[in-house]
Design a protein around this motif. Structure first.
Motif, PDB file in Angstrom:
ATOM      1  N   TYR A   1       0.781  -1.101  -0.036  1.00 14.82           N
ATOM      2  CA  TYR A   1       0.055  -0.196  -0.094  1.00 14.82           C
ATOM      3  C   TYR A   1       0.848   1.095   0.612  1.00 14.82           C
ATOM      4  O   TYR A   1       0.861   2.056  -1.083  1.00 14.82           O
ATOM      5  CB  TYR A   1      -0.879  -0.020   1.566  1.00 14.82           C
ATOM      6  CG  TYR A   1      -1.780  -1.293   1.630  1.00 14.82           C
ATOM      7  CD1 TYR A   1      -2.796  -1.782   0.450  1.00 14.82           C
ATOM      8  CD2 TYR A   1      -1.604  -2.391   2.446  1.00 14.82           C
ATOM      9  CE1 TYR A   1      -3.482  -2.539   0.546  1.00 14.82           C
ATOM     10  CE2 TYR A   1      -2.284  -3.413   2.630  1.00 14.82           C
ATOM     11  CZ  TYR A   1      -3.357  -3.907   1.222  1.00 14.82           C
ATOM     12  OH  TYR A   1      -3.678  -4.885   1.431  1.00 14.82           O
ATOM     13  N   ALA A   2       1.888   0.950   0.730  1.00 10.37           N
ATOM     14  CA  ALA A   2       2.937   2.157   0.834  1.00 10.37           C
ATOM     15  C   ALA A   2       3.082   3.017  -0.931  1.00 10.37           C
ATOM     16  O   ALA A   2       4.105   3.667  -1.298  1.00 10.37           O
ATOM     17  CB  ALA A   2       4.093   1.855   1.630  1.00 10.37           C
ATOM     18  N   ALA A   3       4.190   1.423  -1.523  1.00  8.38           N
ATOM     19  CA  ALA A   3       4.050   1.588  -2.534  1.00  8.38           C
ATOM     20  C   ALA A   3       2.991   2.203  -3.791  1.00  8.38           C
ATOM     21  O   ALA A   3       2.829   2.929  -4.451  1.00  8.38           O
ATOM     22  CB  ALA A   3       4.612   0.040  -3.456  1.00  8.38           C
ATOM     23  N   LEU A   4       2.048   1.856  -3.108  1.00  5.43           N
ATOM     24  CA  LEU A   4       0.831   2.417  -4.756  1.00  5.43           C
ATOM     25  C   LEU A   4       1.004   3.570  -3.892  1.00  5.43           C
ATOM     26  O   LEU A   4       0.365   4.641  -5.003  1.00  5.43           O
ATOM     27  CB  LEU A   4      -0.718   1.845  -3.612  1.00  5.43           C
ATOM     28  CG  LEU A   4       0.088  -0.039  -4.533  1.00  5.43           C
ATOM     29  CD1 LEU A   4      -2.079  -1.059  -4.338  1.00  5.43           C
ATOM     30  CD2 LEU A   4      -0.296  -0.236  -6.476  1.00  5.43           C
ATOM     31  N   ARG A   5       0.867   4.191  -2.816  1.00  2.00           N
ATOM     32  CA  ARG A   5       0.294   5.317  -2.378  1.00  2.00           C
ATOM     33  C   ARG A   5       2.201   6.443  -3.211  1.00  2.00           C
ATOM     34  O   ARG A   5       1.158   7.760  -3.156  1.00  2.00           O
ATOM     35  CB  ARG A   5       1.204   5.781  -0.871  1.00  2.00           C
ATOM     36  CG  ARG A   5      -0.510   5.105  -0.573  1.00  2.00           C
ATOM     37  CD  ARG A   5      -0.551   5.534   1.511  1.00  2.00           C
ATOM     38  NE  ARG A   5       1.204   5.614   1.980  1.00  2.00           N
ATOM     39  CZ  ARG A   5       0.844   4.582   3.032  1.00  2.00           C
ATOM     40  NH1 ARG A   5      -0.395   4.012   2.579  1.00  2.00           N
ATOM     41  NH2 ARG A   5       1.682   4.307   4.105  1.00  2.00           N
TER      42      ARG A   5
ATOM     43  N   SER B   1       1.117   9.397  -5.580  1.00  3.18           N
ATOM     44  CA  SER B   1       1.842  10.624  -5.556  1.00  3.18           C
ATOM     45  C   SER B   1       1.845  11.258  -6.932  1.00  3.18           C
ATOM     46  O   SER B   1       2.116  11.986  -7.160  1.00  3.18           O
ATOM     47  CB  SER B   1       2.605  10.571  -4.126  1.00  3.18           C
ATOM     48  OG  SER B   1       1.717  10.783  -2.766  1.00  3.18           O
ATOM     49  N   ALA B   2       3.138  10.174  -7.588  1.00  2.00           N
ATOM     50  CA  ALA B   2       3.532  10.720  -8.744  1.00  2.00           C
ATOM     51  C   ALA B   2       2.579  11.275  -9.796  1.00  2.00           C
ATOM     52  O   ALA B   2       2.986  11.975 -10.504  1.00  2.00           O
ATOM     53  CB  ALA B   2       4.711   9.603  -9.061  1.00  2.00           C
ATOM     54  N   LEU B   3       1.387   9.986 -10.198  1.00  5.49           N
ATOM     55  CA  LEU B   3       0.612  10.405 -10.777  1.00  5.49           C
ATOM     56  C   LEU B   3      -0.096  11.796 -10.845  1.00  5.49           C
ATOM     57  O   LEU B   3      -0.666  12.433 -11.668  1.00  5.49           O
ATOM     58  CB  LEU B   3      -0.526   9.141 -10.944  1.00  5.49           C
ATOM     59  CG  LEU B   3       0.331   7.736 -11.370  1.00  5.49           C
ATOM     60  CD1 LEU B   3      -0.364   6.972 -11.054  1.00  5.49           C
ATOM     61  CD2 LEU B   3       0.541   8.016 -13.166  1.00  5.49           C
TER      62      LEU B   3
ATOM     63  N   LEU C   1      -5.087   4.197 -13.658  1.00  3.56           N
ATOM     64  CA  LEU C   1      -5.539   3.198 -13.200  1.00  3.56           C
ATOM     65  C   LEU C   1      -4.330   2.147 -12.754  1.00  3.56           C
ATOM     66  O   LEU C   1      -3.753   1.542 -12.344  1.00  3.56           O
ATOM     67  CB  LEU C   1      -6.856   2.854 -12.721  1.00  3.56           C
ATOM     68  CG  LEU C   1      -7.776   2.908 -12.190  1.00  3.56           C
ATOM     69  CD1 LEU C   1      -8.964   3.043 -12.997  1.00  3.56           C
ATOM     70  CD2 LEU C   1      -7.272   3.135 -10.650  1.00  3.56           C
ATOM     71  N   PHE C   2      -4.581   2.261 -14.665  1.00  7.89           N
ATOM     72  CA  PHE C   2      -3.023   1.134 -15.642  1.00  7.89           C
ATOM     73  C   PHE C   2      -1.897   1.067 -14.979  1.00  7.89           C
ATOM     74  O   PHE C   2      -1.188   0.131 -14.340  1.00  7.89           O
ATOM     75  CB  PHE C   2      -3.120   0.977 -16.528  1.00  7.89           C
ATOM     76  CG  PHE C   2      -4.477   0.374 -17.572  1.00  7.89           C
ATOM     77  CD1 PHE C   2      -5.288  -0.280 -16.916  1.00  7.89           C
ATOM     78  CD2 PHE C   2      -4.158   0.914 -18.959  1.00  7.89           C
ATOM     79  CE1 PHE C   2      -6.427  -0.408 -17.465  1.00  7.89           C
ATOM     80  CE2 PHE C   2      -5.710   0.074 -19.664  1.00  7.89           C
ATOM     81  CZ  PHE C   2      -6.565  -0.385 -18.884  1.00  7.89           C
ATOM     82  N   ALA C   3      -1.455   2.629 -14.854  1.00  7.27           N
ATOM     83  CA  ALA C   3      -0.129   2.569 -14.138  1.00  7.27           C
ATOM     84  C   ALA C   3      -0.326   2.469 -12.619  1.00  7.27           C
ATOM     85  O   ALA C   3       1.154   2.358 -12.396  1.00  7.27           O
ATOM     86  CB  ALA C   3      -0.132   4.509 -14.505  1.00  7.27           C
ATOM     87  N   LEU C   4      -0.841   2.902 -11.834  1.00  2.00           N
ATOM     88  CA  LEU C   4      -1.322   3.028 -10.951  1.00  2.00           C
ATOM     89  C   LEU C   4      -0.667   1.333  -9.821  1.00  2.00           C
ATOM     90  O   LEU C   4      -0.359   0.862  -9.337  1.00  2.00           O
ATOM     91  CB  LEU C   4      -2.398   2.935  -9.872  1.00  2.00           C
ATOM     92  CG  LEU C   4      -3.161   2.978  -8.480  1.00  2.00           C
ATOM     93  CD1 LEU C   4      -1.560   3.942  -7.182  1.00  2.00           C
ATOM     94  CD2 LEU C   4      -4.311   2.935  -8.051  1.00  2.00           C
ATOM     95  N   LEU C   5      -2.335   0.509 -10.735  1.00  2.70           N
ATOM     96  CA  LEU C   5      -1.545  -1.029 -10.194  1.00  2.70           C
ATOM     97  C   LEU C   5      -0.267  -1.761 -10.326  1.00  2.70           C
ATOM     98  O   LEU C   5      -0.544  -3.432 -10.983  1.00  2.70           O
ATOM     99  CB  LEU C   5      -2.922  -1.449 -10.812  1.00  2.70           C
ATOM    100  CG  LEU C   5      -4.393  -0.975 -10.179  1.00  2.70           C
ATOM    101  CD1 LEU C   5      -5.779  -1.858 -10.269  1.00  2.70           C
ATOM    102  CD2 LEU C   5      -4.249  -1.506  -8.665  1.00  2.70           C
ATOM    103  N   LYS C   6       0.112  -1.384 -12.190  1.00  2.00           N
ATOM    104  CA  LYS C   6       1.304  -2.473 -12.542  1.00  2.00           C
ATOM    105  C   LYS C   6       2.358  -2.396 -11.612  1.00  2.00           C
ATOM    106  O   LYS C   6       2.941  -1.965 -11.053  1.00  2.00           O
ATOM    107  CB  LYS C   6       1.997  -1.184 -13.691  1.00  2.00           C
ATOM    108  CG  LYS C   6       2.202  -1.619 -14.596  1.00  2.00           C
ATOM    109  CD  LYS C   6       3.362  -1.361 -16.309  1.00  2.00           C
ATOM    110  CE  LYS C   6       4.527  -1.807 -17.000  1.00  2.00           C
ATOM    111  NZ  LYS C   6       4.981  -0.662 -17.368  1.00  2.00           N
TER     112      LYS C   6
END
Length: 429
Positions: A42-46, A50-52, A291-296
């Motif tokens: 979850y930290a990785a996704l945050r 944030s970058a997005l 979303l594609f970029a977030l979950l990749k």
């Protein structure tokens, strides 16, 4: 009705946040989260989100970014100075209390202002996190954002509230901005407060919002709802929510023969019958790219093979209605009535979305799309994308990256005629 807060009252409330156990830290852009992304998905996704939101790969001291960041700081400072929490509003000009729930027209407007208040907090959070705003890491700004979240949470956006007015404000507008702020300010928000904010999102955007592909849960709206569910899972550390968001995207991918969605002839319809490639279609394209970029690379990566339909639609559906940077009015629906925008300003975000989407496509598609974008952006002499004041920093950075890439040969506008019978449109070049 309570009176507006004095400076002394505001500072006292900020101190109370600290006493209540809120972790006050430097901006997360400068100081890593206490939990390593490698150890916490979850930290990785945050970090990714944030970058997005904030953008990456640009210098805050180089133009056009330097001026944009300064403008962001000025806007955030003005919001900070004008904030005056009272019953029914967070800013005097953004009253969200509904004086007459039986009057639909009034309720519609007040719910929109509630969502706008969250958007203002998001602007302030971005100014806090971004470098070069003049407010980077500013403690007064940070405390104001936290106070604003609590005020809106206690006053209107909580799990005991009955929604009024426009459904969009409650299910998309407000929660998207709220969750963006929660990601950006994650290390400064006490866990108990994050839990309450997540409970509010669950109340207004339950799992049933994506249970069937009908009504207000289709096309671009469905992608927006999935963004809310995914970020709710990220902020709350709930794997099931992220998985639900990923799986609920699948009905968006297949070609349709009626109603909302992409058609085999390249048409895009929203609101059942309206050609909307340049408006709702833009929102859907941008939302899918994010979303594609977030979950990749995560445990929740979007792997549905039917997503190729969206990749194919870049040149089959969107490119035909892009001309030298603009998106044609004929497929923008009611968006042409919005005075702050025009065909060029509607086109530029699509260019940036295509660049982002390319990161999840094949190498050949990515290179060709970047070459298309370079051509469109270079030929937009009337309204160059890098001078578009409404183009966000993230989109600006993507387009500039393409323009600065010497390996790309701009693709010229094609000759030819295209028919889109499913939305009664055509293009001729």
């Amino acid at each position: 009705m309570t009176s507006a807060w004095s400076r002394r009252t505001f500072l006292a409330a900020s101190a109370a946040l600290t006493a209540a156990g809120t972790a006050l830290t430097p901006p997360a852009s400068a100081v890593p989260s206490s939990t390593s992304p490698a150890a916490d998905p979850y930290a990785a996704l945050r970090t990714t989100w944030s970058a997005l939101i904030l953008g990456e790969g640009f210098s805050p001291t180089a133009e056009p970014f330097k001026s944009r960041l300064a403008d962001l700081g000025t806007k955030a400072r003005n919001l900070l100075e004008a904030m005056a929490p009272v019953d029914g509003s967070l800013w005097p000009d953004d009253v969200f209390a509904d004086p007459d729930p039986d009057t639909d027209a009034e309720s519609y407007g007040f719910s929109g202002r509630m969502a706008d208040s969250f958007t203002r907090l998001s602007t302030m959070a971005q100014a806090y996190r971004q470098q070069g705003t003049g407010l980077t890491g500013d403690t007064a700004l940070r405390d104001a954002v936290l106070t604003g979240l609590e005020h809106l949470g206690s006053q209107v956006y909580h799990d005991g509230q009955t929604r009024y007015g426009n459904w969009y404000s409650w299910q998309i507008g407000a929660p998207q901005a709220l969750l963006d702020v929660c990601v950006l300010m994650y290390d400064a928000i006490a866990p108990e407060r994050l839990a309450r904010y997540c409970a509010a999102v669950d109340h207004f955007v339950p799992d049933s919002a994506v249970a069937s592909y009908t009504g207000t849960s289709t096309g671009a709206n469905r992608v927006d709802l999935c963004r809310v569910l995914a970020l709710r899972g990220v902020v709350g550390g709930t794997a099931a929510k992220i998985a639900l968001a990923r799986d609920a995207l699948s009905p968006v991918f297949p070609l349709v023969t009626k109603g909302d969605g992409l058609y085999a002839d390249g048409s895009f319809i929203q609101h059942t019958t309206v050609p909307y490639t340049g408006s709702y279609g833009s929102v859907m394209l941008g939302g899918l790219g994010m979303l594609f970029a977030l979950l990749k690379g995560s445990a929740w990566e979007v792997t549905d093979p039917k997503r190729q339909v969206v990749f194919d639609a870049v040149e089959n559906a969107w490119a035909p209605f892009l001309f030298n940077g603009l998106a044609m009015d004929a497929v923008a629906g009611r968006a042409i009535s919005r005075g702050e925008s025009d065909d060029h300003r509607r086109g530029h975000p699509i260019l940036a979305s295509i660049v982002l989407l390319g990161q999840g496509a094949s190498a050949a598609e990515n290179t060709r799309w970047r070459s298309l974008v370079k051509g469109w952006a270079q030929r937009d002499y009337y309204s160059p994308p890098l001078s578009n004041p409404s183009l966000g920093l993230t989109a600006l950075a993507r387009v500039k990256n393409v323009l600065d890439d010497p390996s790309l040969t701009p693709v010229p506008e094609p000759d030819g005629h295209r028919l889109f019978p499913d939305m009664a449109r055509s293009t001729h070049r």
